[in-house]
Design an enzyme around this catalytic site. Sequence first.
Site, short mmCIF file in Angstrom:
data_model
loop_
_atom_site.label_atom_id
_atom_site.label_comp_id
_atom_site.label_asym_id
_atom_site.label_seq_id
_atom_site.Cartn_x
_atom_site.Cartn_y
_atom_site.Cartn_z
N ASN A 60 0.85 -1.20 0.00
CA ASN A 60 0.00 0.00 0.00
C ASN A 60 0.88 1.24 0.00
O ASN A 60 2.11 1.14 -0.03
CB ASN A 60 -0.95 -0.02 1.20
N ASP B 234 -3.64 -6.27 4.35
CA ASP B 234 -4.69 -7.16 4.86
C ASP B 234 -4.66 -8.53 4.19
O ASP B 234 -5.25 -9.47 4.70
CB ASP B 234 -6.07 -6.51 4.65
N LYS C 137 9.81 -16.38 -10.83
CA LYS C 137 8.94 -15.35 -11.40
C LYS C 137 7.78 -15.99 -12.17
O LYS C 137 8.02 -16.86 -13.03
CB LYS C 137 9.76 -14.45 -12.33
N PHE D 261 -4.57 2.68 14.72
CA PHE D 261 -5.00 3.67 13.73
C PHE D 261 -6.15 3.04 12.95
O PHE D 261 -6.30 1.82 12.94
CB PHE D 261 -3.86 4.00 12.77
N LYS E 243 -13.64 -0.68 15.21
CA LYS E 243 -12.28 -1.25 15.38
C LYS E 243 -11.80 -1.09 16.83
O LYS E 243 -11.18 -1.99 17.39
CB LYS E 243 -11.28 -0.58 14.42
N LYS F 242 -11.02 -4.55 18.65
CA LYS F 242 -9.60 -4.84 18.88
C LYS F 242 -9.19 -4.50 20.32
O LYS F 242 -8.01 -4.54 20.65
CB LYS F 242 -8.74 -4.07 17.86
O1 PMT Z 1 2.77 6.16 6.47
P1 PMT Z 1 2.14 7.46 6.01
O2 PMT Z 1 2.34 7.68 4.53
O3 PMT Z 1 2.56 8.62 6.85
O4 PMT Z 1 0.56 7.32 6.18
C1 PMT Z 1 0.00 7.24 7.46
C2 PMT Z 1 -1.14 6.17 7.52
C3 PMT Z 1 -2.30 6.61 6.66
C4 PMT Z 1 -0.61 4.81 7.04
C5 PMT Z 1 -1.53 6.08 9.05
O5 PMT Z 1 -2.01 7.31 9.47
C6 PMT Z 1 -2.57 5.00 9.27
O6 PMT Z 1 -3.76 5.19 9.11
N1 PMT Z 1 -2.12 3.78 9.66
C7 PMT Z 1 -2.96 2.57 9.82
C8 PMT Z 1 -3.24 1.98 8.47
C9 PMT Z 1 -4.12 0.74 8.57
O7 PMT Z 1 -3.63 -0.35 8.34
O8 PMT Z 1 -5.35 0.95 8.99
P2 PMT Z 1 -6.49 -0.20 9.10
O9 PMT Z 1 -7.76 0.54 9.39
O10 PMT Z 1 -6.46 -1.08 7.91
O11 PMT Z 1 -6.05 -1.06 10.36
C10 PMT Z 1 -6.49 -0.77 11.67
C11 PMT Z 1 -5.39 -1.03 12.66
O12 PMT Z 1 -5.08 -2.45 12.68
C12 PMT Z 1 -4.08 -0.31 12.37
O13 PMT Z 1 -3.54 0.14 13.59
C13 PMT Z 1 -3.20 -1.39 11.76
O14 PMT Z 1 -1.82 -1.18 12.08
C14 PMT Z 1 -3.72 -2.66 12.42
N2 PMT Z 1 -3.63 -3.88 11.58
C15 PMT Z 1 -4.26 -3.93 10.36
C16 PMT Z 1 -4.20 -5.10 9.62
C17 PMT Z 1 -3.48 -6.21 10.13
N3 PMT Z 1 -3.39 -7.31 9.44
N4 PMT Z 1 -2.88 -6.11 11.32
C18 PMT Z 1 -2.96 -5.00 12.05
O15 PMT Z 1 -2.39 -4.93 13.15
#
Ligand code: PMT
Length: 398
Positions: A206, A275, A285, A320, A334, A338
Amino acid sequence: MAKIALGVASSISIYKACEILRGFQKEGHDVQVIETRNAAALIPPALFDALSGRRTIVELFDDRQPWSVAHVALAKEIALFVVAPATANILAKFACGLADDFLSTFYLAVRTPVLIAPAMNEAMWIHPQTQDNVRRLRERGVEFVEPAGGYLACGDEGQGRLADPQRIIARGLDLLCRGTGLRGKKVLVTAGPTREAMDPVRYLSNRSSGKMGFEVAREALRRGADVVLIAGPVAIAPPSGLEVVPVTSAAEMKEAVDKHFSGADVTVMAAAVADFMFRAPAVRKVKKETLPAGLEIVRTPDILKELGGRKRPGQILVGFAAETNAVEAAARKKLREKNLDLIVANDVSREGTGFEADVNQAVLIDRRGKSRKTDILSKRALAAVIWDAVEGLREKKK
Ligand code: PMT
């Protein structure tokens, strides 16, 4: 009362360092002066000795000082390192990690906030090399009080005068306050994207640049925490003074997080963990003609959810939420699912904020449901808002 190291380099404005020293003393702080050799030629150490009540340090090897490895020992004692005035030369040394005298060697050993107030001729200040050095230092978390405009000692007019000493003192005191809230605390931060390999040349990922997570880590460091930063593949340099664990995939990030989580007082998951991943990445490849056959996509482990399921009392977990619609509702879901103490929700569909940008806007929601929407802030300022909220939660948990 805190101990402050005041680095003094050889600018004509060096006499203002006396006012800065006195200003910190008036606020009750103990100041240790470090002069470069050239500075000591302008104002002999004896003057600073008398004002500070401590022997001024000039030489790297000085048998008048009580410490065995003085630069390391002093670095452990101080709460703030101020360099005022700083010359172009000392900025260049700090930026390159050159350690050929006490002041530059000391800079490398320091783990507390660093505040620099440069003073020089305008042409030297605006020279691309000097500006590049300032940018590099800023990237590593060094704070600056920029030179002021006006009449310069060389007879020129322009930007280059040491900023007003009162401004430097005020900024230093501000950093000092912020520099203690997380002292002695262990903080774990994740940042950047993960990459899920499809074959040896392609991957799923991403747009995360790591900027947001790096600022979160940097701000924790500024407030005195011991920080471990687990970073996915990014192009920016991590802040200095913390432990960086580079990872590539979600599985690697999970392994690193699991290793550090139990010892952390606060964990902030700012990483954009992919995800999905390929169940069985191809060893060779994949040929265009055979795509997409044989490439099964599965979910990655939800690292944050697993942490929420096993956090101990008193441990704070911050997540986040990167959303594109119904941001707050999705974030609240979330937060609940979580088992988080705080969630930082950002709308990643907006141009100019969120992914990759230097600014961001967020809604912070705590586990009681209380929310606060920020303005569009620099990621550095947003990190400060997040840590203010975390420190508020820690107070409530006491
Ligand atoms: O890195 P930058 O360019 O500065 O951009 C910042 C950002 C947009 C990446 C940051 O502000 C942000 O939003 N980070 C979280 C991105 C994310 O994965 O969000 P989510 O809504 O998909 O996930 C929710 C939370 O679960 C997040 O804390 C994530 O770290 C966590 N997660 C998600 C998927 C996964 N498989 N395991 C996780 O732990």
